[in-house]
Scaffold this motif. Structure first.
Motif, PDB file in Angstrom:
ATOM      1  N   LEU A 152       0.825  -1.204   0.000  1.00  0.00           N
ATOM      2  CA  LEU A 152       0.000   0.000   0.000  1.00  0.00           C
ATOM      3  C   LEU A 152       0.861   1.258   0.000  1.00  0.00           C
ATOM      4  O   LEU A 152       1.909   1.312   0.643  1.00  0.00           O
ATOM      5  CB  LEU A 152      -0.905   0.019   1.238  1.00  0.00           C
ATOM      6  CG  LEU A 152      -1.939  -1.108   1.340  1.00  0.00           C
ATOM      7  CD1 LEU A 152      -2.674  -1.011   2.674  1.00  0.00           C
ATOM      8  CD2 LEU A 152      -2.914  -1.054   0.171  1.00  0.00           C
ATOM      9  N   VAL A 153       0.411   2.271  -0.713  1.00  0.00           N
ATOM     10  CA  VAL A 153       1.091   3.568  -0.688  1.00  0.00           C
ATOM     11  C   VAL A 153       1.106   4.099   0.737  1.00  0.00           C
ATOM     12  O   VAL A 153       2.101   4.633   1.219  1.00  0.00           O
ATOM     13  CB  VAL A 153       0.379   4.561  -1.631  1.00  0.00           C
ATOM     14  CG1 VAL A 153       0.997   5.943  -1.509  1.00  0.00           C
ATOM     15  CG2 VAL A 153       0.447   4.054  -3.070  1.00  0.00           C
ATOM     16  N   GLN A 154      -0.023   3.946   1.414  1.00  0.00           N
ATOM     17  CA  GLN A 154      -0.144   4.347   2.820  1.00  0.00           C
ATOM     18  C   GLN A 154      -0.558   3.116   3.616  1.00  0.00           C
ATOM     19  O   GLN A 154      -1.734   2.778   3.686  1.00  0.00           O
ATOM     20  CB  GLN A 154      -1.192   5.452   2.961  1.00  0.00           C
ATOM     21  CG  GLN A 154      -1.340   5.974   4.382  1.00  0.00           C
ATOM     22  CD  GLN A 154      -2.396   7.068   4.466  1.00  0.00           C
ATOM     23  OE1 GLN A 154      -2.717   7.703   3.474  1.00  0.00           O
ATOM     24  NE2 GLN A 154      -2.922   7.274   5.658  1.00  0.00           N
TER      25      GLN A 154
ATOM     26  N   ASN B   3      -5.040  -7.391  -3.833  1.00  0.00           N
ATOM     27  CA  ASN B   3      -4.067  -6.367  -3.472  1.00  0.00           C
ATOM     28  C   ASN B   3      -2.708  -6.994  -3.175  1.00  0.00           C
ATOM     29  O   ASN B   3      -2.622  -8.022  -2.512  1.00  0.00           O
ATOM     30  CB  ASN B   3      -4.551  -5.599  -2.247  1.00  0.00           C
ATOM     31  CG  ASN B   3      -3.591  -4.509  -1.832  1.00  0.00           C
ATOM     32  OD1 ASN B   3      -3.050  -3.803  -2.673  1.00  0.00           O
ATOM     33  ND2 ASN B   3      -3.369  -4.365  -0.536  1.00  0.00           N
TER      34      ASN B   3
ATOM     35  N   GLU C 251       1.987  -6.578  -4.127  1.00  0.00           N
ATOM     36  CA  GLU C 251       3.079  -5.939  -4.859  1.00  0.00           C
ATOM     37  C   GLU C 251       2.849  -5.990  -6.374  1.00  0.00           C
ATOM     38  O   GLU C 251       2.275  -6.933  -6.909  1.00  0.00           O
ATOM     39  CB  GLU C 251       4.409  -6.635  -4.540  1.00  0.00           C
ATOM     40  CG  GLU C 251       4.848  -6.509  -3.077  1.00  0.00           C
ATOM     41  CD  GLU C 251       5.477  -5.161  -2.770  1.00  0.00           C
ATOM     42  OE1 GLU C 251       5.336  -4.229  -3.594  1.00  0.00           O
ATOM     43  OE2 GLU C 251       6.104  -5.034  -1.713  1.00  0.00           O
TER      44      GLU C 251
ATOM     45  N   THR D 191      -7.642   0.207   3.118  1.00  0.00           N
ATOM     46  CA  THR D 191      -6.462   0.188   2.246  1.00  0.00           C
ATOM     47  C   THR D 191      -6.281   1.462   1.432  1.00  0.00           C
ATOM     48  O   THR D 191      -5.210   1.686   0.865  1.00  0.00           O
ATOM     49  CB  THR D 191      -6.539  -0.986   1.256  1.00  0.00           C
ATOM     50  OG1 THR D 191      -7.639  -0.776   0.362  1.00  0.00           O
ATOM     51  CG2 THR D 191      -6.711  -2.317   1.983  1.00  0.00           C
ATOM     52  N   LYS D 192      -7.331   2.295   1.365  1.00  0.00           N
ATOM     53  CA  LYS D 192      -7.339   3.489   0.505  1.00  0.00           C
ATOM     54  C   LYS D 192      -7.213   3.101  -0.975  1.00  0.00           C
ATOM     55  O   LYS D 192      -6.884   3.946  -1.810  1.00  0.00           O
ATOM     56  CB  LYS D 192      -6.194   4.454   0.864  1.00  0.00           C
ATOM     57  CG  LYS D 192      -5.984   4.712   2.349  1.00  0.00           C
ATOM     58  CD  LYS D 192      -7.176   5.340   3.008  1.00  0.00           C
ATOM     59  CE  LYS D 192      -6.884   5.776   4.428  1.00  0.00           C
ATOM     60  NZ  LYS D 192      -6.582   4.667   5.338  1.00  0.00           N
TER      61      LYS D 192
END
Length: 560
Positions: free
Chosen positions: A44-46, A274, A276, A315-316
């Motif tokens: 995740l980016v965040q 979700n 990599e 997860t946004k």
């Protein structure tokens, strides 16, 4: 790009002269392990905070996962914290096993055992990379050196497991990371040695997880690798074979399904894929693929909206509108031919009470994932004659006669072309009312009355009233075999001629004392064409009269 392709090395095949997996079928669900909190979270980016991880964990339990990889506790304090919170906060049900990942390195293994103290059921997931490329580029070791790393790690894990409190039940898992990039015989060799070190036995099976860490071959080759591994592994009865596909080639789901055919018993993946790069295996898709083949996936996605909402909040990330089963548009048809087939399929289901789902273009009943009340058919410029009628039926309960579908469909299609966008159901209803129901010019009925007569002849109805056009009043007076027939004859006698009554149908659009009646009227117009009118009233007789006037006004007023 022409010269550039030459720098890529084709993936080698697997030395198999006979394979069994193409002849098999999937008949039951595998054991599932979610990696959303670990493999998914690291991509995740965040990354998720503690509260989001807890919410995601509870969602996974609610869905039915019995094995959940909760983190890499030796990697960071954040990862360590979530595991301690889950254990100390009593969040883990007794029938759920948490899984923790660790590299084959001594200080990381010791930190991992600190993290799991007090847990009831734990899988210690040991891994090290084994692929040809990693050995050459990263580790600069031969296969014997790589095997030694794994063996030393397994030996320490077994020693520390023997010292754990008796209230903790520990199972072992080993992953030769980048399994699909490892020579098949070397994958067998390293897993065999790890099994020996960990004392694997039929009553104490080890999970051998075979990752498609980077998907770099076709799914049939991955299946060959799995079958080769299984058929060459000594003491196969001591192991559970697990899959961990990624999606770099866009075929992660296919790789998992073919891997199950090859003999795997367990699958690791994440909700909605979700992970990599292009993601992990999408467990939602694989599970619901099974569901549509009459197999219980043993995971509950009956409220896919809720699962998606929690996933997106934590997860946004956003689920793509075309994502299988969960996307906003996957149960939606814009194409006219698709709409017609779906409409007929749903009618067939109602008429036959079929025990099986038999609706074209919909491989899954939307109701099974909690999406029964969404508009399956939506209207744009590509929609056909039956699409608008389906919306009227499914959303508002209006059962338009089949012969009327092209007429209304043309009106809706023209409106779509002018708008250049989709028409929502309310807009479709507005068009229906505008072109069929709310037409009061040029003819309007000012006053009227019916009289039922029995004067020795057959019973009949006398209609008397006043029809107004452009301020002029036309008296109406005629007798017919019923109210509708009398009105139609009265209109004709008043000079509104050239119309022939073709068909009539009616329906109620609500139940109870406040129900309304719809009357659909078809007339042959003076020019020989067919014109439709619709009347709506609490009295079915008045609704029918309104329908006749609607049809006449559409011709006289040029509104069709």
């Amino acid at each position: 790009m022409k010269p550039s392709y030459q720098k890529y090395v084709p993936f080698p095949g697997v030395p198999m002269t006979k394979r069994l997996w193409p002849t098999r079928t999937i008949t039951h669900a595998p054991a599932w392990c979610s990696v959303d909190l670990r493999d998914g979270n690291q991509a995740l980016v965040q990354p998720m905070n503690l509260a989001e991880k807890l919410e995601m964990f509870h969602l996974l339990v609610e869905v039915g996962f019995k094995e959940i990889e909760v983190g890499f506790p030796s990697a960071s304090e954040t990862e360590y914290e979530i595991i301690r919170t889950l254990i100390e906060g009593g969040h883990i049900p007794d029938d759920v096993t948490i899984q923790v990942l660790v590299q084959a390195r001594e200080h990381l293994i010791r930190k991992t055992f600190e993290a799991i103290r007090g847990a009831k059921n734990v899988i210690i997931h040991l891994y090290n990379s084994t692929s040809t490329l990693q050995r050459k580029v990263v580790f600069k070791k031969d296969m014997d050196g790589i095997i030694d790393i794994a063996v030393q790690g397994a030996r320490l894990i077994r020693t520390l497991a023997a010292e754990v409190d008796q209230g903790t039940h520990i199972r072992y898992e080993y992953s030769p990371e980048s399994f699909s990039g490892t020579e098949p015989e070397n994958a067998v060799a390293i897993c065999t040695r790890v099994m020996e070190e960990l004392g694997a036995a039929p009553e104490n099976k080890i999970i051998l997880n075979l990752p498609h860490t980077v998907e770099c071959c076709m799914p049939n080759i991955y299946a060959d690798e799995i079958e080769y591994f299984i058929t060459h592994l000594p003491h196969r009865e001591n192991a559970i074979i697990s899959l961990h596909p990624h999606n770099d080639r866009g075929t992660g789901v296919a790789a998992a399904e073919l891997g199950l055919l090859a003999g795997a018993e367990r699958v690791e993946g994440s909700l909605f894929g979700n992970g990599e790069r292009t993601g992990n295996l999408d467990i939602v898709t694989v599970a619901l693929n099974m569901f549509t083949q009459g197999i219980d996936p043993e995971l509950d996605f009956s409220n896919i909206r809720h699962v998606r909402e929690v996933y997106e909040r934590c997860t946004k990330m956003e689920v793509h509108p075309r994502h299988p089963y969960a996307g906003d548009l996957v149960f939606t048809a814009f194409s006219g031919s698709h709409q017609d087939a779906i409409n007929k399929g749903e009618a067939y289901m109602r008429e036959t009470n079929s025990p099986y789902w038999e609706v074209p273009y919909l491989p899954l009943d939307p109701a099974d994932v909690g999406r029964a009340y969404e508009p399956i058919i939506r209207i744009n410029s590509q929609s056909g004659k039956g699409g608008a009628a389906f919306v009227m039926q499914s959303v508002y309960g209006y059962e338009l006669p089949k012969a009327m579908h092209p007429d209304f469909g043309h009106i809706v299609k023209q409106a779509c072309d002018e708008a250049g966008t989709e028409l929502l159901p309310q807009a479709v209803l507005d068009l229906f009312n505008r072109y069929y129901v709310n037409i009061s010019t040029p003819y309007a009925l000012k006053k009227y009355r019916f009289a039922h007569c029995e004067d020795g002849a057959a019973p009949h109805v006398r209609f008397e009233g006043v029809l107004v056009r452009d301020g002029a009043e036309l008296p109406l007076d005629a007798v017919g075999n019923g109210a509708v027939d009398a009105f139609f004859k009265a209109v004709e006698a008043a000079g509104v001629t050239g119309y022939t009554f073709l068909s009539y149908s009616e329906q109620a659009v609500a139940k109870g004392s406040d129900s309304m009646a719809l009357s659909y009227i078809a007339l042959r117009a003076p020019d020989g064409s067919t014109v439709y009118g619709v009347g709506l009233d609490s009295d079915i007789t008045i609704a029918s009269i309104r329908g006749i006037l609607s049809a006449i006004n559409r011709v006289a007023g040029g509104q069709r």
